[in-house]
Design a protein around this motif. Structure first.
Motif, PDB file in Angstrom:
ATOM      1  N   PHE A 213       1.271  -1.402   0.168  1.00 57.88           N
ATOM      2  CA  PHE A 213       0.204  -0.331  -0.133  1.00 57.88           C
ATOM      3  C   PHE A 213       0.921   1.726   0.276  1.00 57.88           C
ATOM      4  CE2 PHE A 213      -2.144  -3.453   1.479  1.00 57.88           C
ATOM      5  CZ  PHE A 213      -3.908  -3.064   1.217  1.00 57.88           C
ATOM      6  N   ARG A 218       6.458  -1.458  -2.681  1.00 57.82           N
ATOM      7  CA  ARG A 218       5.830  -1.501  -3.943  1.00 57.82           C
ATOM      8  C   ARG A 218       7.070  -2.274  -4.679  1.00 57.82           C
ATOM      9  NH1 ARG A 218       1.939   2.667  -4.150  1.00 57.82           N
ATOM     10  NH2 ARG A 218       0.595   2.330  -3.564  1.00 57.82           N
ATOM     11  N   GLN A 226       1.420   1.174 -11.509  1.00 57.16           N
ATOM     12  CA  GLN A 226       1.309   2.300 -11.026  1.00 57.16           C
ATOM     13  C   GLN A 226       1.263   3.926 -11.826  1.00 57.16           C
ATOM     14  OE1 GLN A 226       0.011   2.641  -8.341  1.00 57.16           O
ATOM     15  NE2 GLN A 226       0.758   2.062  -6.432  1.00 57.16           N
ATOM     16  N   GLN A 230      -5.179   5.506 -15.487  1.00 59.97           N
ATOM     17  CA  GLN A 230      -6.080   5.401 -15.528  1.00 59.97           C
ATOM     18  C   GLN A 230      -6.981   6.713 -16.223  1.00 59.97           C
ATOM     19  OE1 GLN A 230      -7.253   2.727 -11.843  1.00 59.97           O
ATOM     20  NE2 GLN A 230      -5.823   0.941 -13.457  1.00 59.97           N
ATOM     21  N   ASP A 231      -6.867   7.537 -15.384  1.00 59.19           N
ATOM     22  CA  ASP A 231      -8.457   8.438 -15.343  1.00 59.19           C
ATOM     23  C   ASP A 231      -7.335   9.816 -15.814  1.00 59.19           C
ATOM     24  OD1 ASP A 231     -10.303   7.228 -13.783  1.00 59.19           O
ATOM     25  OD2 ASP A 231      -9.820   7.913 -12.090  1.00 59.19           O
ATOM     26  N   THR A 232      -6.217   9.618 -16.177  1.00 62.40           N
ATOM     27  CA  THR A 232      -5.854  10.327 -17.002  1.00 62.40           C
ATOM     28  C   THR A 232      -5.193  10.445 -17.724  1.00 62.40           C
ATOM     29  OG1 THR A 232      -4.209  10.905 -15.758  1.00 62.40           O
ATOM     30  CG2 THR A 232      -5.976  12.552 -15.191  1.00 62.40           C
TER      31      THR A 232
ATOM     32  N   TRP B  48      -4.356   7.788   1.430  1.00 58.83           N
ATOM     33  CA  TRP B  48      -4.669   6.646   0.269  1.00 58.83           C
ATOM     34  C   TRP B  48      -5.337   7.775  -0.514  1.00 58.83           C
ATOM     35  CZ3 TRP B  48      -6.430   1.322   1.757  1.00 58.83           C
ATOM     36  CH2 TRP B  48      -5.562   0.706   2.238  1.00 58.83           C
ATOM     37  N   SER B  50      -6.183   8.446  -4.808  1.00 57.39           N
ATOM     38  CA  SER B  50      -5.959   8.104  -6.334  1.00 57.39           C
ATOM     39  C   SER B  50      -5.979   8.583  -7.858  1.00 57.39           C
ATOM     40  CB  SER B  50      -7.742   7.247  -7.033  1.00 57.39           C
ATOM     41  OG  SER B  50      -7.972   6.567  -5.448  1.00 57.39           O
ATOM     42  N   ASN B  52      -2.694  10.638 -10.220  1.00 57.99           N
ATOM     43  CA  ASN B  52      -1.933  10.051 -10.612  1.00 57.99           C
ATOM     44  C   ASN B  52      -1.584  10.751 -11.965  1.00 57.99           C
ATOM     45  OD1 ASN B  52      -3.346   9.008 -12.687  1.00 57.99           O
ATOM     46  ND2 ASN B  52      -2.703   6.852 -12.462  1.00 57.99           N
ATOM     47  N   GLN B  78      -0.196   7.806  -0.640  1.00 58.47           N
ATOM     48  CA  GLN B  78      -0.095   7.310  -1.399  1.00 58.47           C
ATOM     49  C   GLN B  78      -0.742   6.631  -2.150  1.00 58.47           C
ATOM     50  OE1 GLN B  78       2.771   4.858  -0.797  1.00 58.47           O
ATOM     51  NE2 GLN B  78       3.290   5.521   1.390  1.00 58.47           N
ATOM     52  N   TYR B  79      -0.419   6.520  -3.106  1.00 54.99           N
ATOM     53  CA  TYR B  79      -1.516   6.470  -4.463  1.00 54.99           C
ATOM     54  C   TYR B  79      -1.677   5.037  -4.170  1.00 54.99           C
ATOM     55  CZ  TYR B  79      -3.057   5.457  -9.388  1.00 54.99           C
ATOM     56  OH  TYR B  79      -3.495   5.006 -10.179  1.00 54.99           O
ATOM     57  N   GLU B  80      -3.167   4.840  -4.808  1.00 58.25           N
ATOM     58  CA  GLU B  80      -3.481   3.423  -4.369  1.00 58.25           C
ATOM     59  C   GLU B  80      -4.388   2.564  -5.699  1.00 58.25           C
ATOM     60  OE1 GLU B  80      -2.414   1.278  -2.035  1.00 58.25           O
ATOM     61  OE2 GLU B  80      -1.839   2.589  -0.759  1.00 58.25           O
ATOM     62  N   GLY B  81      -4.160   3.488  -6.068  1.00 56.33           N
ATOM     63  CA  GLY B  81      -4.921   2.966  -7.870  1.00 56.33           C
ATOM     64  C   GLY B  81      -6.343   4.195  -7.961  1.00 56.33           C
ATOM     65  N   SER B  82      -6.780   3.104  -9.012  1.00 53.86           N
ATOM     66  CA  SER B  82      -8.380   3.836  -9.122  1.00 53.86           C
ATOM     67  C   SER B  82      -8.828   4.212  -7.528  1.00 53.86           C
ATOM     68  CB  SER B  82      -9.053   3.316  -9.823  1.00 53.86           C
ATOM     69  OG  SER B  82      -8.926   2.869  -9.538  1.00 53.86           O
ATOM     70  N   TYR B  83     -10.420   5.249  -7.408  1.00 49.23           N
ATOM     71  CA  TYR B  83     -10.969   5.048  -6.253  1.00 49.23           C
ATOM     72  C   TYR B  83     -11.668   3.490  -6.633  1.00 49.23           C
ATOM     73  CZ  TYR B  83     -11.489  10.027  -7.413  1.00 49.23           C
ATOM     74  OH  TYR B  83     -11.505  11.698  -7.617  1.00 49.23           O
ATOM     75  N   LYS B  89      -9.986  -1.917  -1.728  1.00 50.11           N
ATOM     76  CA  LYS B  89      -8.214  -1.926  -0.414  1.00 50.11           C
ATOM     77  C   LYS B  89      -8.761  -1.533   1.090  1.00 50.11           C
ATOM     78  CE  LYS B  89      -4.173  -1.646  -4.167  1.00 50.11           C
ATOM     79  NZ  LYS B  89      -3.629  -0.202  -4.266  1.00 50.11           N
TER      80      LYS B  89
END
Lengths: 272, 459, 376
Positions: A213, A218, A226, A230-232, B48, B50, B52, B78-83, B89
């Motif tokens: 996390f 990681r 990472q 995804q969104d951008t 946490w 989302s 990036n 901490q970036y934890e991926g998409s919403y 998580k």
């Protein structure tokens, strides 16, 4: 004349297939040298070929930290497996005990169980132990490997009975026999095993994905994901550069260990 | 080569391996827990999120600013991926060593249902924090029973982006501030035809949030019970005239050959962005939060308009999108207080202004527009302010509050319907099927979550 | 070291492998365990080594009961069929490794390694790896490793079976020579009776989980205790004939016929009770001639195996096949009729009881010289 024609023919097809198979990597390497804006615009060439993406990858992403983590995790797992699998394989290869066959069959059955099926119980376990997002959580669940036990047992069975008898005659105890005779005797399998396990766990994805996390733990594969927004919008140049960086240790190991991998594959030890 | 090395050193290697294994055992068994350990006497708060790409980098910078602004707390982002990924998580690791103190999440309904947070309202009250400095239209979506549950940090709204240079090149009139469906269709068709197919006029990603906004803009809800705001929604409303108009519009553009379908999956969004940045797409609809990325990467002039509205329906406005910050219940008072201090910092005019300039998210603090940097940016490019203007122009009603739905499969089935419709299937049939499936999901969810829902809506 | 085996038995599950093995092996003796495969000889060797526990019975080294001692405490060493060398160690290291538990100081260790290498003439190959050596050289390394321990008991388990025939003959002599020089007690397991006969001072023949006979090579050859030993020892094998004894007339009647289609009759060399017997006659005791003479009977030549110095001639008479060994080259075509004469000397006629297969006459008959020729 005909043979050289045949050769040319062979080489033509082999080159073609090699290009086809290598294309993703070659394109990746090429893309890692292009500015992202040109990749995004769908250009295949650019007037601006540079290593900037690599510099950016190292400076702006934690790729080095990811690689260090992967390295630590892969080494720890390999070492842990080496110790546990060696001892278990020794027991199955050289000791006589009740229900040996049945217990070994149990081991083999766990090999049939895909890791994905073990993820949930393993996750619960390390969650309860408070090992989420730690090297312990990343490595310990892999220390026991049925495949490793199986592979090493097969290798140990190659040790002639007479060597075992001889070791008893000269008064070697189990550990001495293991370290002084069995391990050196099986060294090529051990090297193959070590390289294979290192690579496998260097490339682990699913488990680090769900148990890490923070960037402190990681590993490369998760880190790479990472970086892929995804969104951008994804910075493909940097992603490719990172991917190539991550690939380097794998290529190095394959290059050095090729002989052992071939051997491992030939003896069927790695088929499972 | 290895063999030689091995032969010479095998005993050493064996011993080293064994020693390493023992050490790991010890190290690992004593792995420090990720609780708020004091580093330099500071309380560490894990955060946490989302965000990036460029947005994530800016967020890190803002967090850094907070850490430098005081000495009591240290926030670790901490970036934890998409919403969606971050949410699962979060749920899977509740009450563990990794539970974050501060969580950024967009899914209000699920977070509420999980319930493992301290409502921000408690800190607002204790601190006499003035909520009036924030836009009420944005706050409304994060309130339950009038209490603010979480702090809307990154607010956005859906907008249309278009490539002004392409429009100019092919002699197409730029879009108006609030374009209608037919205006967009005509522009898309013109772009495609005049570029002889080199450019596709428009796209609408298979991303259910988009038709939801387009429906809200027609004052149409997507679930009953006032979009699930007055009591737990019991049925989806997908096969509505509003939805039908949206997809009739899309199918029209598909027929014109001016529409590009980027498909589904995790890369669809990235591909769409790449297509737009590469000058291959004329118009697309996306969160205003994409503006930051476009501004950084686009090598052409681009424009931003309100979300498109149906021809015969005046624009009703869209729901505020984005996400809010939640404070974990599972932490000490001191940590929670630190989280609140952090939230206050992030919501201040200066930080919100920087956030809007850098990302395209809306500055939630009303005073942000007076911050010179943002004021200058708006003056230089008035379109920077389109999302805010859209929010202000919109009505505050059930449709623009957005759906409140716990664990429904809305996204999945609406997405499927979109795929089918893009593939040419009958619009009403597809929507009806999706609606039926979602209804089934809602029924099951309501049944199994009856207690939670009762608690959420108890008044 | 003097070894005593006392009623040893061994079962693997329900299968008996050894039954009632009792024997004594003298200090410094070259003692061979011989038997066909599956006779339990390797198992017996391993029980003596302590590698396999006996099911019952005891093993004594000198006067000490070692039955329950682990192998390392028995002060013995072993040479294996597949050499059991460590492939990852040099020749010298292999030998040194064998001194592992002797707690020698470095100089003594080095000296023993050098001496042992010298003894097997491998000093020059000391730094080679085993796989760089020939099979014979590898076996010599194994020997050197055993020698270096200076153990007073050396066990060898078919050490020469993986070598080719010529090398095997050479190595046999070397082993015998080594044993003479070092004087240790040597227990040697083989399935090859030639090896047993040429090397052993005394031989134990094992078959069917039991000891068949223990004795010197000539004892076994000249006075086989039973039909098994009689046919197992010696090559070509001893011929066996059905014989009926008429005690009154002092004749044994064989199922062979003479030129007149009468049964061949042999005068009994000593008294035997009337009844049916098996009569064993070694091939070299049957003489062949081209012409008939008194007491001879016609036989048809089936095949001739010319060995140069001698010939083995397969013969048939009245449907009975047997072999005669002729100490010369024998250029007789197949199907030729020649005349065979059986010996009459008491020492050359071995009568075995039809039921028990035990010898009935081999007491007190003097040995004759020169029999070793017949077994090589």
């Amino acid at each position: 004349m005909t043979t050289s024609l045949k050769h040319i023919n062979h080489y033509f097809w082999l080159t073609l297939v090699a290009l086809l198979m290598g294309a993703p990597i070659l394109i990746g390497i090429w893309a890692s040298l292009l500015p992202t804006a040109d990749i995004a615009a769908g250009h295949l060439t650019s007037t601006n070929i540079s290593l900037n993406n690599y510099i950016a990858a190292i400076q702006t992403t934690p790729v080095l930290r990811y690689m260090a983590n992967s390295f630590i995790v892969a080494i720890l797992i390999t070492a842990g497996q080496f110790v546990l699998c060696t001892l278990a394989a020794y027991a199955f290869a050289f000791l006589d005990f009740k229900f040996k066959k049945q217990i070994f069959a149990l081991f083999l059955i766990t090999m049939m169980l895909p890791f994905e099926a073990q993820i949930i119980p393993n996750f619960q376990t390390i969650r309860v132990f408070g090992w989420l997002d730690s090297y312990a959580g990343l490595t310990i669940p892999f220390f026991a490997s049925a495949f490793g036990v199986f592979m090493l047992r097969q290798a140990f069975l190659q040790v002639p009975d007479e060597l075992h008898e001889y070791s008893q005659l000269i008064g070697l105890n189990h550990l001495q026999f293991l370290f002084k005779i069995v391990l050196p005797y099986s060294r090529s399998t051990l090297i193959t095993f070590g390289l294979y396990m290192f690579l496998t766990h260097w490339n682990d994805y699913l488990w680090p994905l769900i148990t890490t996390f923070s960037d402190s733990y990681r590993t490369t594969q998760v880190g790479l994901k990472q970086l892929q927004a995804q969104d951008t919008f994804s910075n493909w140049g940097v992603i490719m550069a990172t991917a190539i960086l991550i690939l380097l240790p794998t290529l190095l190991i394959l290059l050095v260990g090729q002989r052992y991998f071939k051997k491992g594959l030939n003896t069927g030890g790695l088929k499972a | 080569m290895i063999e030689k090395f091995w032969h010479r050193w095998w005993s050493l290697i064996c011993a080293t391996m064994a020693v390493i294994a023992v050490i790991i055992g010890l190290v690992v068994a004593t792995t420090p827990q990720h609780q708020a350990q004091a580093s330099n006497g500071r309380i560490t708060l894990s955060f946490w999120h989302s965000m990036n790409g460029p947005n994530g980098q800016l967020l890190d910078k803002l967090v850094d600013g907070f850490n430098k602004s005081q000495t009591k707390y240290k926030v670790v982002p901490q970036y934890e991926g998409s919403y969606g990924l971050a949410e699962s998580k979060y749920i899977n690791t509740l009450h563990t060593n990794v539970t974050p103190t501060i969580m950024q999440q967009s899914d209000i309904a699920t977070m509420t249902a999980v319930g493992d947070y301290v409502p921000v309202q408690q800190f607002v009250d204790a601190d006499h924090y003035d909520l009036n400095q924030l836009y009420p239209g944005i706050l409304s979506g994060f309130k339950l029973k009038g209490d603010l549950q979480s702090m809307p940090f990154n607010a956005s709204s859906s907008v249309m982006y278009y490539n002004k240079d392409l429009f100019k090149k092919y002699g197409v009139k730029p879009l108006s501030q609030s374009p209608s469906y037919s205006e967009i269709r005509a522009a898309a068709k013109a772009l495609t035809e005049k570029s002889k197919g080199a450019v596709k006029g428009a796209t609408l990603q298979i991303y259910p949030w988009l038709p939801e906004q387009l429906a809200a803009n027609q004052n149409s809800v997507v679930v009953n019970k006032n979009n699930g705001r007055s009591s737990a929604a019991t049925a989806a409303e997908l096969n509505t005239p509003a939805m039908q108009k949206i997809f009739t519009w899309v199918q029209g553009m598909i027929k014109d050959g001016s529409f590009q379908n980027f498909g589904t999956g995790s890369s669809a969004s990235a591909n769409q962005m790449a297509g737009f940045l590469g000058g291959k797409i004329g118009i697309f609809m996306q969160s205003s939060a994409a503006a930051g990325t476009i501004a950084k990467a686009a090598k052409f002039k681009w424009g931003e308009t309100f979300t498109a509205h149906a021809d015969d329906v005046p624009a009703n406005g869209v729901a505020a999108g984005g996400a809010s910050l939640w404070i974990s219940k599972d932490k000490s008072k001191a940590e929670q207080q630190g989280a609140w201090e952090f939230i206050k910092y992030m919501m201040a005019p200066k930080q919100q202004a920087a956030w809007q300039i850098g990302t395209g998210y809306i500055a939630v603090n009303k005073a942000s527009v007076k911050v010179p940097a943002l004021a200058a940016a708006i003056k230089k490019n008035p379109e920077t302010n389109v999302p805010i203007k859209q929010l202000q122009a919109g009505k505050v009603n059930a449709a623009t509050a957005g759906p409140f739905l716990v664990n429904s499969q809305m996204d999945q089935y609406l997405g499927t319907a979109m795929q089918q419709i893009y593939g040419g299937k009958d619009i009403k049939t597809s929507l009806k099927e999706a609606e039926n499936e979602v209804n089934k999901g809602i029924r099951d969810t309501n049944k199994s979550n009856a207690a939670i829902l009762k608690a959420v809506f108890a008044q | 070291m003097y070894i005593k085996l006392d009623h040893l038995t061994k079962q693997f599950g329900d299968t008996a492998v050894l039954d009632g093995i009792s024997a004594q092996i003298q200090e410094g003796e070259f003692f061979v365990l011989v038997g066909p495969s599956g006779s339990g000889k390797s198992t017996l060797l391993r029980i003596i080594a302590g590698l396999i526990p006996a099911s019952s019975g005891s093993v004594f080294f000198d006067s000490q009961n070692v039955t329950d001692l682990p192998p390392k405490d028995r002060h013995l060493t072993m040479v294996f069929q597949n050499y059991a060398l460590l492939p990852f160690m040099s020749v010298a290291d292999n030998i040194r490794f064998g001194l592992h538990n002797l707690d020698l100081d470095a100089t003594e260790e080095a000296k023993r390694v050098n001496d042992a290498l010298d003894m097997v003439h491998l000093t020059e190959l000391r730094d080679r790896k085993p796989k760089e050596l020939s099979g014979g050289q590898q076996q010599r390394v194994a020997l050197a490793r055993a020698i270096a321990t200076k153990a007073s008991l050396v066990l060898m388990d078919e050490p020469l079976s993986n070598l080719d025939a010529q090398l095997r003959t050479e190595m046999r002599q070397e082993l015998v020579q080594l044993h003479k020089e070092l004087g240790m007690t040597l227990l040697y397991v083989t399935h090859d009776q030639v090896e047993a006969m040429t090397m052993g001072e005394r031989i134990m023949v094992l078959n069917d989980h039991h000891i068949q006979q223990v004795g010197t090579p000539l004892d076994l050859y000249n006075h086989p205790a039973n039909k098994f030993v009689a046919t197992f020892i010696g090559s070509p094998k001893m011929n066996m004939f059905d014989a009926t004894v008429d005690a009154l007339e002092h004749f044994a009647t064989l199922e062979l016929t003479d030129a007149n289609q009468h049964s061949v009759r042999l005068p009994l060399p000593y008294d035997l009770a009337a009844g049916a017997y098996q009569l064993g006659i070694r091939p070299e005791k049957i003489t062949l001639s081209r012409s008939a003479s008194a007491g001879s009977f016609p036989v048809r030549v089936m095949a001739v195996a010319n060995l140069g110095r001698e010939s083995s001639v397969s013969l048939v008479n009245n449907g009975h096949e047997f072999i005669a060994s002729v100490p010369e080259q024998y250029p007789v075509p197949e199907n030729q009729i020649v005349y065979a004469t059986l010996p009459t000397d008491a020492a050359d006629l071995h009568f075995f009881d039809e039921k028990s297969n035990l010898a009935v006459n081999n007491k007190g008959v003097p040995e004759k010289a020169g029999v070793l020729d017949g077994i090589a």
